[in-house]
Design a protein around this motif. Sequence first.
Motif, PDB file in Angstrom:
ATOM      1  N   LYS A  37       0.734 -26.034 -16.356  1.00 19.59           N
ATOM      2  CA  LYS A  37       0.760 -25.173 -15.176  1.00 19.59           C
ATOM      3  C   LYS A  37       1.312 -23.788 -15.542  1.00 19.59           C
ATOM      4  O   LYS A  37       0.836 -22.770 -15.049  1.00 19.59           O
ATOM      5  N   ARG A  38       2.322 -23.754 -16.416  1.00 15.17           N
ATOM      6  CA  ARG A  38       2.878 -22.472 -16.869  1.00 15.17           C
ATOM      7  C   ARG A  38       1.824 -21.676 -17.637  1.00 15.17           C
ATOM      8  O   ARG A  38       1.724 -20.462 -17.474  1.00 15.17           O
ATOM      9  N   ILE A  39       1.047 -22.367 -18.473  1.00 14.54           N
ATOM     10  CA  ILE A  39      -0.028 -21.695 -19.222  1.00 14.54           C
ATOM     11  C   ILE A  39      -1.051 -21.122 -18.246  1.00 14.54           C
ATOM     12  O   ILE A  39      -1.455 -19.957 -18.356  1.00 14.54           O
ATOM     13  N   ALA A  40      -1.473 -21.921 -17.286  1.00 12.38           N
ATOM     14  CA  ALA A  40      -2.472 -21.465 -16.305  1.00 12.38           C
ATOM     15  C   ALA A  40      -1.951 -20.256 -15.523  1.00 12.38           C
ATOM     16  O   ALA A  40      -2.688 -19.289 -15.284  1.00 12.38           O
ATOM     17  N   SER A  41      -0.687 -20.284 -15.140  1.00 15.92           N
ATOM     18  CA  SER A  41      -0.093 -19.156 -14.414  1.00 15.92           C
ATOM     19  C   SER A  41      -0.069 -17.905 -15.273  1.00 15.92           C
ATOM     20  O   SER A  41      -0.383 -16.807 -14.800  1.00 15.92           O
ATOM     21  N   ALA A  42       0.303 -18.058 -16.533  1.00 18.75           N
ATOM     22  CA  ALA A  42       0.362 -16.911 -17.447  1.00 18.75           C
ATOM     23  C   ALA A  42      -1.031 -16.333 -17.682  1.00 18.75           C
ATOM     24  O   ALA A  42      -1.203 -15.109 -17.741  1.00 18.75           O
ATOM     25  N   GLN A  43      -2.023 -17.199 -17.818  1.00 17.38           N
ATOM     26  CA  GLN A  43      -3.394 -16.724 -18.012  1.00 17.38           C
ATOM     27  C   GLN A  43      -3.869 -15.935 -16.793  1.00 17.38           C
ATOM     28  O   GLN A  43      -4.484 -14.878 -16.939  1.00 17.38           O
ATOM     29  N   LYS A  44      -3.561 -16.438 -15.617  1.00 24.32           N
ATOM     30  CA  LYS A  44      -3.968 -15.755 -14.395  1.00 24.32           C
ATOM     31  C   LYS A  44      -3.250 -14.408 -14.258  1.00 24.32           C
ATOM     32  O   LYS A  44      -3.854 -13.398 -13.908  1.00 24.32           O
ATOM     33  N   LYS A  45      -1.965 -14.394 -14.543  1.00 19.92           N
ATOM     34  CA  LYS A  45      -1.142 -13.192 -14.406  1.00 19.92           C
ATOM     35  C   LYS A  45      -1.572 -12.085 -15.372  1.00 19.92           C
ATOM     36  O   LYS A  45      -1.640 -10.924 -14.996  1.00 19.92           O
ATOM     37  N   THR A  46      -1.860 -12.458 -16.633  1.00 21.54           N
ATOM     38  CA  THR A  46      -2.133 -11.452 -17.661  1.00 21.54           C
ATOM     39  C   THR A  46      -3.611 -11.209 -17.931  1.00 21.54           C
ATOM     40  O   THR A  46      -3.967 -10.191 -18.517  1.00 21.54           O
ATOM     41  N   GLY A  47      -4.465 -12.184 -17.574  1.00 20.63           N
ATOM     42  CA  GLY A  47      -5.879 -12.071 -17.922  1.00 20.63           C
ATOM     43  C   GLY A  47      -6.159 -12.409 -19.377  1.00 20.63           C
ATOM     44  O   GLY A  47      -7.268 -12.221 -19.871  1.00 20.63           O
ATOM     45  N   LEU A  48      -5.153 -12.938 -20.082  1.00 17.29           N
ATOM     46  CA  LEU A  48      -5.289 -13.310 -21.489  1.00 17.29           C
ATOM     47  C   LEU A  48      -5.356 -14.824 -21.619  1.00 17.29           C
ATOM     48  O   LEU A  48      -4.812 -15.543 -20.784  1.00 17.29           O
ATOM     49  N   THR A  49      -5.987 -15.298 -22.699  1.00 17.66           N
ATOM     50  CA  THR A  49      -6.041 -16.740 -22.921  1.00 17.66           C
ATOM     51  C   THR A  49      -4.817 -17.253 -23.668  1.00 17.66           C
ATOM     52  O   THR A  49      -4.539 -18.443 -23.653  1.00 17.66           O
ATOM     53  N   ASP A  50      -4.073 -16.359 -24.339  1.00 18.17           N
ATOM     54  CA  ASP A  50      -2.879 -16.742 -25.085  1.00 18.17           C
ATOM     55  C   ASP A  50      -1.953 -15.545 -25.193  1.00 18.17           C
ATOM     56  O   ASP A  50      -2.384 -14.399 -25.006  1.00 18.17           O
ATOM     57  N   ALA A  51      -0.701 -15.798 -25.518  1.00 20.61           N
ATOM     58  CA  ALA A  51       0.282 -14.722 -25.630  1.00 20.61           C
ATOM     59  C   ALA A  51       0.016 -13.823 -26.837  1.00 20.61           C
ATOM     60  O   ALA A  51       0.429 -12.673 -26.860  1.00 20.61           O
ATOM     61  N   ILE A  52      -0.661 -14.345 -27.846  1.00 22.34           N
ATOM     62  CA  ILE A  52      -0.926 -13.565 -29.049  1.00 22.34           C
ATOM     63  C   ILE A  52      -2.374 -13.085 -29.044  1.00 22.34           C
ATOM     64  O   ILE A  52      -3.298 -13.875 -28.890  1.00 22.34           O
ATOM     65  N   GLN A  53      -2.536 -11.788 -29.229  1.00 24.97           N
ATOM     66  CA  GLN A  53      -3.861 -11.198 -29.376  1.00 24.97           C
ATOM     67  C   GLN A  53      -4.025 -10.801 -30.845  1.00 24.97           C
ATOM     68  O   GLN A  53      -3.130 -10.199 -31.423  1.00 24.97           O
ATOM     69  N   THR A  54      -5.138 -11.167 -31.427  1.00 24.95           N
ATOM     70  CA  THR A  54      -5.409 -10.799 -32.812  1.00 24.95           C
ATOM     71  C   THR A  54      -6.734 -10.062 -32.891  1.00 24.95           C
ATOM     72  O   THR A  54      -7.621 -10.256 -32.054  1.00 24.95           O
ATOM     73  N   GLY A  55      -6.842  -9.233 -33.902  1.00 22.53           N
ATOM     74  CA  GLY A  55      -8.085  -8.498 -34.092  1.00 22.53           C
ATOM     75  C   GLY A  55      -7.957  -7.490 -35.218  1.00 22.53           C
ATOM     76  O   GLY A  55      -6.943  -7.427 -35.916  1.00 22.53           O
ATOM     77  N   THR A  56      -9.001  -6.715 -35.365  1.00 23.11           N
ATOM     78  CA  THR A  56      -9.030  -5.684 -36.395  1.00 23.11           C
ATOM     79  C   THR A  56      -9.281  -4.328 -35.749  1.00 23.11           C
ATOM     80  O   THR A  56      -9.754  -4.240 -34.617  1.00 23.11           O
ATOM     81  N   GLY A  57      -8.960  -3.319 -36.466  1.00 24.84           N
ATOM     82  CA  GLY A  57      -9.177  -1.952 -36.015  1.00 24.84           C
ATOM     83  C   GLY A  57      -8.959  -1.005 -37.175  1.00 24.84           C
ATOM     84  O   GLY A  57      -8.980  -1.425 -38.333  1.00 24.84           O
ATOM     85  N   GLN A  58      -8.728   0.244 -36.858  1.00 33.09           N
ATOM     86  CA  GLN A  58      -8.450   1.235 -37.894  1.00 33.09           C
ATOM     87  C   GLN A  58      -7.234   2.053 -37.497  1.00 33.09           C
ATOM     88  O   GLN A  58      -7.028   2.345 -36.319  1.00 33.09           O
ATOM     89  N   LEU A  59      -6.445   2.403 -38.490  1.00 33.21           N
ATOM     90  CA  LEU A  59      -5.285   3.257 -38.300  1.00 33.21           C
ATOM     91  C   LEU A  59      -5.440   4.438 -39.254  1.00 33.21           C
ATOM     92  O   LEU A  59      -5.423   4.252 -40.475  1.00 33.21           O
ATOM     93  N   ASN A  60      -5.676   5.604 -38.675  1.00 31.13           N
ATOM     94  CA  ASN A  60      -5.984   6.789 -39.483  1.00 31.13           C
ATOM     95  C   ASN A  60      -7.174   6.542 -40.410  1.00 31.13           C
ATOM     96  O   ASN A  60      -7.179   6.944 -41.563  1.00 31.13           O
ATOM     97  N   GLY A  61      -8.158   5.790 -39.884  1.00 33.68           N
ATOM     98  CA  GLY A  61      -9.375   5.511 -40.638  1.00 33.68           C
ATOM     99  C   GLY A  61      -9.264   4.369 -41.629  1.00 33.68           C
ATOM    100  O   GLY A  61     -10.237   4.021 -42.290  1.00 33.68           O
ATOM    101  N   ILE A  62      -8.100   3.754 -41.729  1.00 34.04           N
ATOM    102  CA  ILE A  62      -7.884   2.645 -42.666  1.00 34.04           C
ATOM    103  C   ILE A  62      -8.027   1.329 -41.903  1.00 34.04           C
ATOM    104  O   ILE A  62      -7.378   1.142 -40.865  1.00 34.04           O
ATOM    105  N   PRO A  63      -8.857   0.401 -42.403  1.00 36.78           N
ATOM    106  CA  PRO A  63      -9.004  -0.896 -41.722  1.00 36.78           C
ATOM    107  C   PRO A  63      -7.680  -1.666 -41.701  1.00 36.78           C
ATOM    108  O   PRO A  63      -6.975  -1.732 -42.717  1.00 36.78           O
ATOM    109  N   VAL A  64      -7.331  -2.228 -40.533  1.00 37.06           N
ATOM    110  CA  VAL A  64      -6.111  -3.017 -40.383  1.00 37.06           C
ATOM    111  C   VAL A  64      -6.405  -4.264 -39.548  1.00 37.06           C
ATOM    112  O   VAL A  64      -7.361  -4.298 -38.784  1.00 37.06           O
ATOM    113  N   ALA A  65      -5.579  -5.275 -39.740  1.00 42.75           N
ATOM    114  CA  ALA A  65      -5.613  -6.478 -38.895  1.00 42.75           C
ATOM    115  C   ALA A  65      -4.306  -6.508 -38.115  1.00 42.75           C
ATOM    116  O   ALA A  65      -3.243  -6.193 -38.660  1.00 42.75           O
ATOM    117  N   LEU A  66      -4.392  -6.858 -36.833  1.00 44.42           N
ATOM    118  CA  LEU A  66      -3.209  -6.876 -35.977  1.00 44.42           C
ATOM    119  C   LEU A  66      -3.035  -8.232 -35.305  1.00 44.42           C
ATOM    120  O   LEU A  66      -4.010  -8.871 -34.930  1.00 44.42           O
TER     121      LEU A  66
END
Length: 90
Positions: A37-66
């Motif tokens: 129930k706490r997970i469901a509430s957190a998902q509804k509140k934040t719109g996220l499926t989990d507390a940790i978001q992971t992905g890739t992007g660029q920082l000053n044109g350099i590929p990074v993972a976050l």
Amino acid sequence: MNRIELSIDPGTWNPMDEDMVSADPIKFHSREEPYKKRIASAQKKTGLTDAIQTGTGQLNGIPVALGVMDFSYGGVGGSGSVGRRKTVVS
């Protein structure tokens, strides 16, 4: 603008594992509301499926993972199997 957008070059965020969701395989119980129930509430509140978001992007044109923890998720998620998987991936 969120923390991720502030941390990397605009338009470069590519999220990973957005479809991974926390489960409760050991049926965790606490004195507060049940974990599922706490997970469901957190998902509804934040719109996220989990507390940790992971992905890739660029920082000053350099590929990074976050890996970014969203503490507004309420202290649930991010520490179980999904959190470990996302940590390994990033």
